[in-house]
Design a protein around this motif. Structure first.
Motif, PDB file in Angstrom:
ATOM      1  N   ARG A  23      14.410  37.427  19.831  1.00 31.47           N
ATOM      2  CA  ARG A  23      14.299  38.833  19.551  1.00 31.47           C
ATOM      3  C   ARG A  23      15.521  39.493  18.770  1.00 31.47           C
ATOM      4  NH1 ARG A  23      11.583  40.656  25.094  1.00 31.47           N
ATOM      5  NH2 ARG A  23      11.293  42.505  23.866  1.00 31.47           N
ATOM      6  N   PRO A  24      15.078  40.677  18.300  1.00 32.72           N
ATOM      7  CA  PRO A  24      16.424  41.263  17.631  1.00 32.72           C
ATOM      8  C   PRO A  24      17.691  41.655  18.415  1.00 32.72           C
ATOM      9  CG  PRO A  24      14.126  42.291  16.781  1.00 32.72           C
ATOM     10  CD  PRO A  24      14.001  41.483  18.054  1.00 32.72           C
ATOM     11  N   GLU A  25      17.327  41.920  19.879  1.00 26.06           N
ATOM     12  CA  GLU A  25      18.239  42.525  20.621  1.00 26.06           C
ATOM     13  C   GLU A  25      19.106  41.216  21.009  1.00 26.06           C
ATOM     14  OE1 GLU A  25      14.396  42.802  23.325  1.00 26.06           O
ATOM     15  OE2 GLU A  25      15.190  43.306  21.146  1.00 26.06           O
ATOM     16  N   GLN A  26      18.733  39.968  21.067  1.00 27.91           N
ATOM     17  CA  GLN A  26      19.658  38.949  21.081  1.00 27.91           C
ATOM     18  C   GLN A  26      20.402  38.453  20.126  1.00 27.91           C
ATOM     19  OE1 GLN A  26      15.790  36.097  21.656  1.00 27.91           O
ATOM     20  NE2 GLN A  26      17.558  35.149  23.238  1.00 27.91           N
ATOM     21  N   VAL A  27      20.360  39.208  18.858  1.00 29.25           N
ATOM     22  CA  VAL A  27      21.229  38.929  17.673  1.00 29.25           C
ATOM     23  C   VAL A  27      22.025  40.234  17.817  1.00 29.25           C
ATOM     24  CG1 VAL A  27      21.317  39.104  15.325  1.00 29.25           C
ATOM     25  CG2 VAL A  27      19.547  37.921  16.099  1.00 29.25           C
ATOM     26  N   ARG A  28      21.629  41.374  18.195  1.00 29.98           N
ATOM     27  CA  ARG A  28      22.799  42.399  18.225  1.00 29.98           C
ATOM     28  C   ARG A  28      23.619  42.206  19.480  1.00 29.98           C
ATOM     29  NH1 ARG A  28      17.916  45.398  17.462  1.00 29.98           N
ATOM     30  NH2 ARG A  28      17.836  45.971  19.711  1.00 29.98           N
ATOM     31  N   HIS A  29      23.073  41.648  20.568  1.00 30.36           N
ATOM     32  CA  HIS A  29      24.228  41.673  21.632  1.00 30.36           C
ATOM     33  C   HIS A  29      25.151  40.149  21.528  1.00 30.36           C
ATOM     34  CE1 HIS A  29      21.148  43.711  24.319  1.00 30.36           C
ATOM     35  NE2 HIS A  29      21.746  44.484  23.474  1.00 30.36           N
ATOM     36  N   MET A  30      24.467  39.203  20.632  1.00 29.90           N
ATOM     37  CA  MET A  30      25.539  37.861  20.614  1.00 29.90           C
ATOM     38  C   MET A  30      26.145  37.487  19.267  1.00 29.90           C
ATOM     39  SD  MET A  30      25.088  36.591  23.677  1.00 29.90           S
ATOM     40  CE  MET A  30      24.132  36.965  25.225  1.00 29.90           C
ATOM     41  N   GLU A  31      25.754  38.125  18.371  1.00 27.41           N
ATOM     42  CA  GLU A  31      26.259  37.936  16.973  1.00 27.41           C
ATOM     43  C   GLU A  31      27.862  38.178  16.769  1.00 27.41           C
ATOM     44  OE1 GLU A  31      24.889  39.855  13.503  1.00 27.41           O
ATOM     45  OE2 GLU A  31      25.023  41.926  14.323  1.00 27.41           O
ATOM     46  N   ALA A  32      28.437  39.047  17.553  1.00 25.08           N
ATOM     47  CA  ALA A  32      29.875  39.304  17.475  1.00 25.08           C
ATOM     48  C   ALA A  32      30.615  38.317  18.308  1.00 25.08           C
ATOM     49  CB  ALA A  32      29.970  40.667  17.872  1.00 25.08           C
TER      50      ALA A  32
ATOM     51  N   GLN B 172      25.246  29.518  12.962  1.00 20.70           N
ATOM     52  CA  GLN B 172      24.038  29.273  13.767  1.00 20.70           C
ATOM     53  C   GLN B 172      24.321  28.428  15.209  1.00 20.70           C
ATOM     54  OE1 GLN B 172      19.776  27.884  12.044  1.00 20.70           O
ATOM     55  NE2 GLN B 172      21.301  26.253  12.018  1.00 20.70           N
ATOM     56  N   ARG B 173      25.163  27.495  14.971  1.00 21.59           N
ATOM     57  CA  ARG B 173      25.445  26.517  16.023  1.00 21.59           C
ATOM     58  C   ARG B 173      25.945  27.341  17.142  1.00 21.59           C
ATOM     59  NH1 ARG B 173      30.002  23.981  18.614  1.00 21.59           N
ATOM     60  NH2 ARG B 173      31.183  24.793  16.670  1.00 21.59           N
ATOM     61  N   GLU B 174      26.917  28.378  17.022  1.00 15.59           N
ATOM     62  CA  GLU B 174      27.580  29.025  18.046  1.00 15.59           C
ATOM     63  C   GLU B 174      26.744  29.935  18.618  1.00 15.59           C
ATOM     64  OE1 GLU B 174      30.643  27.415  15.547  1.00 15.59           O
ATOM     65  OE2 GLU B 174      28.964  28.485  14.975  1.00 15.59           O
ATOM     66  N   PHE B 175      25.894  30.821  17.820  1.00 20.42           N
ATOM     67  CA  PHE B 175      24.820  31.550  18.272  1.00 20.42           C
ATOM     68  C   PHE B 175      23.738  30.689  19.439  1.00 20.42           C
ATOM     69  CE2 PHE B 175      20.589  33.855  18.066  1.00 20.42           C
ATOM     70  CZ  PHE B 175      20.956  35.064  18.502  1.00 20.42           C
ATOM     71  N   ARG B 176      23.152  29.750  18.866  1.00 15.08           N
ATOM     72  CA  ARG B 176      22.310  28.995  19.772  1.00 15.08           C
ATOM     73  C   ARG B 176      23.169  28.500  21.162  1.00 15.08           C
ATOM     74  NH1 ARG B 176      19.345  24.924  15.245  1.00 15.08           N
ATOM     75  NH2 ARG B 176      18.211  26.605  14.160  1.00 15.08           N
ATOM     76  N   LEU B 177      24.254  28.442  21.235  1.00 16.78           N
ATOM     77  CA  LEU B 177      24.892  28.030  22.521  1.00 16.78           C
ATOM     78  C   LEU B 177      24.859  29.263  23.446  1.00 16.78           C
ATOM     79  CD1 LEU B 177      27.945  25.817  21.243  1.00 16.78           C
ATOM     80  CD2 LEU B 177      25.755  25.080  22.253  1.00 16.78           C
TER      81      LEU B 177
END
Length: 524
Positions: free
Chosen positions: A23-32, A222-227
């Motif tokens: 979901r887009p909010e997952q990216v917004r909350h976790m990408e940093a 990608q690896r860090e995001f998926r964790l």
């Protein structure tokens, strides 16, 4: 001017979409945090996004083309400033049009980079004066949740009316990143490069008409995001068919591969159940028996391999057939007249008295779903069945408008599964398969499949693979996913075989030889 990325991890893009959707909010909350864990800051991430966008543009446009980059005030606009600077650095003809001053520090830095390259910023609505060959859409990202308005909406409408080639960065402006619906309007892109993670809204429903060719750039995190977070959905991959549909052992016999019993084929609709029965055979069912309305046996039985009986539900032979079957399907050509209603009542009464014979794996489609919609309050959820509604049938099951289903297909599929249990296949562009194991989207299929009988063929294929799940050592849910994928791939292949680029005129029966091809992905 700062040295811009031009090679390596920063600009890598792929048209291979990963299995994990978010979901887009997952990216917004976790990408940093993902970037920090990968040892990069958000400015570096923006540079990488811009470089990936430039890579896509360079692959599909040419240095002789006039490029107009449209930038909004957020970080999506910052990505656009970097694409523009890279294009200018390469000697391309590029002009940049902005809706407002950048609001974030990184976007301001990207703007300065463009200015340092002797770039100019022009008002957004002046873009048509440039007579561009390509538009780079960097107006709005995934953060919007209300209809477009003002200059941006006017710009979007103008781009679409001009029918220009468009590259969208992350997501086409105006497209909701979670539902995939246009917020009043949305840019129609030829290519979309999405960053960090693939947003699930890009993969189903109306989004498939706006996004164009979908590319993915993980920007090296990608690896860090998926964790950090669990996927919101799964994107089915063609190679999964090979994992699920292994070749049969040489000593196989028909009794090991399921006996499918299908009820349908009322007067005037015998073709529907014949399609379903034939599809079940082509998908590998060991045996297929069809119960149709008396008088329709000849029409259904023209497929010689089908066992066909014209029966009323009160016939004593019905109990014996149910006992022999390993999978039960109802709906193709069932109809809304007396014969179909009496069969539905027979089925409903059996469920209400918890008849163990009716707890076998079941597929309900077409008018069986319409009868179910009228009986919904009388039934608790069941785990043994698969429901395969198109949006109209789904709206009746949920007692809402069809537009409500298309407004959020993910929510609709989840709600149907929660209310009725089992596995739900919400058909359409990017069909959704929702069950206890989560929700998956099938990217396969084509516009030519919008014709009568395609759903009947899918019912037969699902029934057949459910009957083979034990022999294949796969779950019921995986058998349904495999059937949906093989159905879509067969449709694509059949349309291509008729004529490359075919979008109309495909018959459901045209899929049959291609079903055999895709149901045997590992056979030489």
């Amino acid at each position: 001017m700062e040295q811009l990325f031009s090679h390596g991890i920063s600009d890598s893009i792929s048209d291979s979409i990963p299995q994990q959707l978010y979901r887009p909010e997952q990216v917004r909350h976790m990408e940093a945090e993902a970037a920090a864990r990968a040892g990069v800051d958000m400015w570096t991430l923006m540079q990488r996004a811009g470089a990936a966008g430039w890579t896509c543009l360079e692959q599909h446009a040419s240095a002789e083309d006039q490029i107009a980059v449209l930038c909004g005030p957020g970080n999506n606009g910052g990505d656009g400033y970097i694409v523009a600077a890279l294009a200018k650095e390469a000697g391309w003809q590029v002009r940049l049009f902005a809706s407002a001053e950048p609001k974030t520090t990184d976007a301001q830095r990207a703007l300065q980079q463009w200015l340092d390259a002797d770039g100019e910023v022009e008002p957004l609505l002046d873009w048509p004066e440039s007579e561009p060959d390509w538009i780079v859409d960097a107006l709005l990202g995934t953060g919007i949740d209300s209809d477009l308005r003002g200059d941006i909406r006017e710009c979007v409408e103008g781009v679409n009316e001009a029918k220009l080639s468009v590259l969208a960065l992350d997501i086409p402006t105006g497209l909701h990143g979670d539902t995939g619906c246009a917020l009043g309007d949305a840019i129609i892109a030829d290519h979309t490069v999405t960053f960090v993670a693939v947003k699930r809204g890009l993969c189903t429903g109306a989004a498939t008409a706006y996004r164009g060719k979908l590319w993915f750039a993980d920007l090296g995190i990608q690896r860090e995001f998926r964790l950090l977070t669990e996927p919101a959905a799964w994107h089915l991959q063609q190679d999964q068919l090979g994992q699920w549909l292994s070749p049969r052992p040489a000593h196989s016999h028909k009794g090991q591969h399921g006996h499918v019993l299908i009820v349908g084929g009322s007067q005037g609709m015998a073709g529907a159940v014949r399609l379903a029965g034939t599809a079940a055979l082509r998908a590998g069912a060991g045996k297929v028996t069809v119960i149709c309305e008396p008088g329709q046996e000849f029409l259904v039985g023209q497929q010689a391999e089908l066992m066909v009986l014209g029966l009323e539900p009160e016939d004593p032979r019905v109990a014996e057939l149910i006992e022999q079957a390993t999978v039960f399907a109802m709906g193709p050509g069932l109809g809304r007249q007396d014969w179909g209603q009496r069969w539905w009542n027979w089925y409903l009464q059996g469920l209400e008295r918890s008849d163990p014979q009716l707890e076998l794996p079941t597929v309900l489609d077409a008018d069986a779903l319409n009868w179910l919609a009228e009986s919904a309050l009388e039934l608790s959820s069941r785990n043994h069945w698969v429901l395969t509604p198109h949006p109209g049938e789904a709206s009746r099951l949920l007692d809402c408008d069809g537009s409500d289903i298309e407004a959020n297909r993910w929510l609709a599929a989840q709600t149907l599964q929660e209310q009725f249990g089992g596995v739900v296949v919400l058909k359409g562009a990017g069909s959704l398969i929702c069950g206890s194991e989560g929700t998956a989207v099938s990217p396969f299929g084509c516009a030519a499949m919008a014709s009568a009988g395609m759903g009947d063929v899918l019912t037969g294929m699902i029934s057949a693979l459910m009957g083979q799940a034990g022999a294949l050592n796969i779950t019921t849910e995986d058998s349904v996913r495999a059937a949906v994928m093989a159905h879509g791939l067969a449709g694509e292949a059949a349309a291509q075989a008729l004529r490359p680029g075919t979008s109309r005129g495909l018959l459901a029966s045209d899929l049959f030889p291609w079903i055999v091809h895709w149901i045997n992905p590992n056979d030489s």
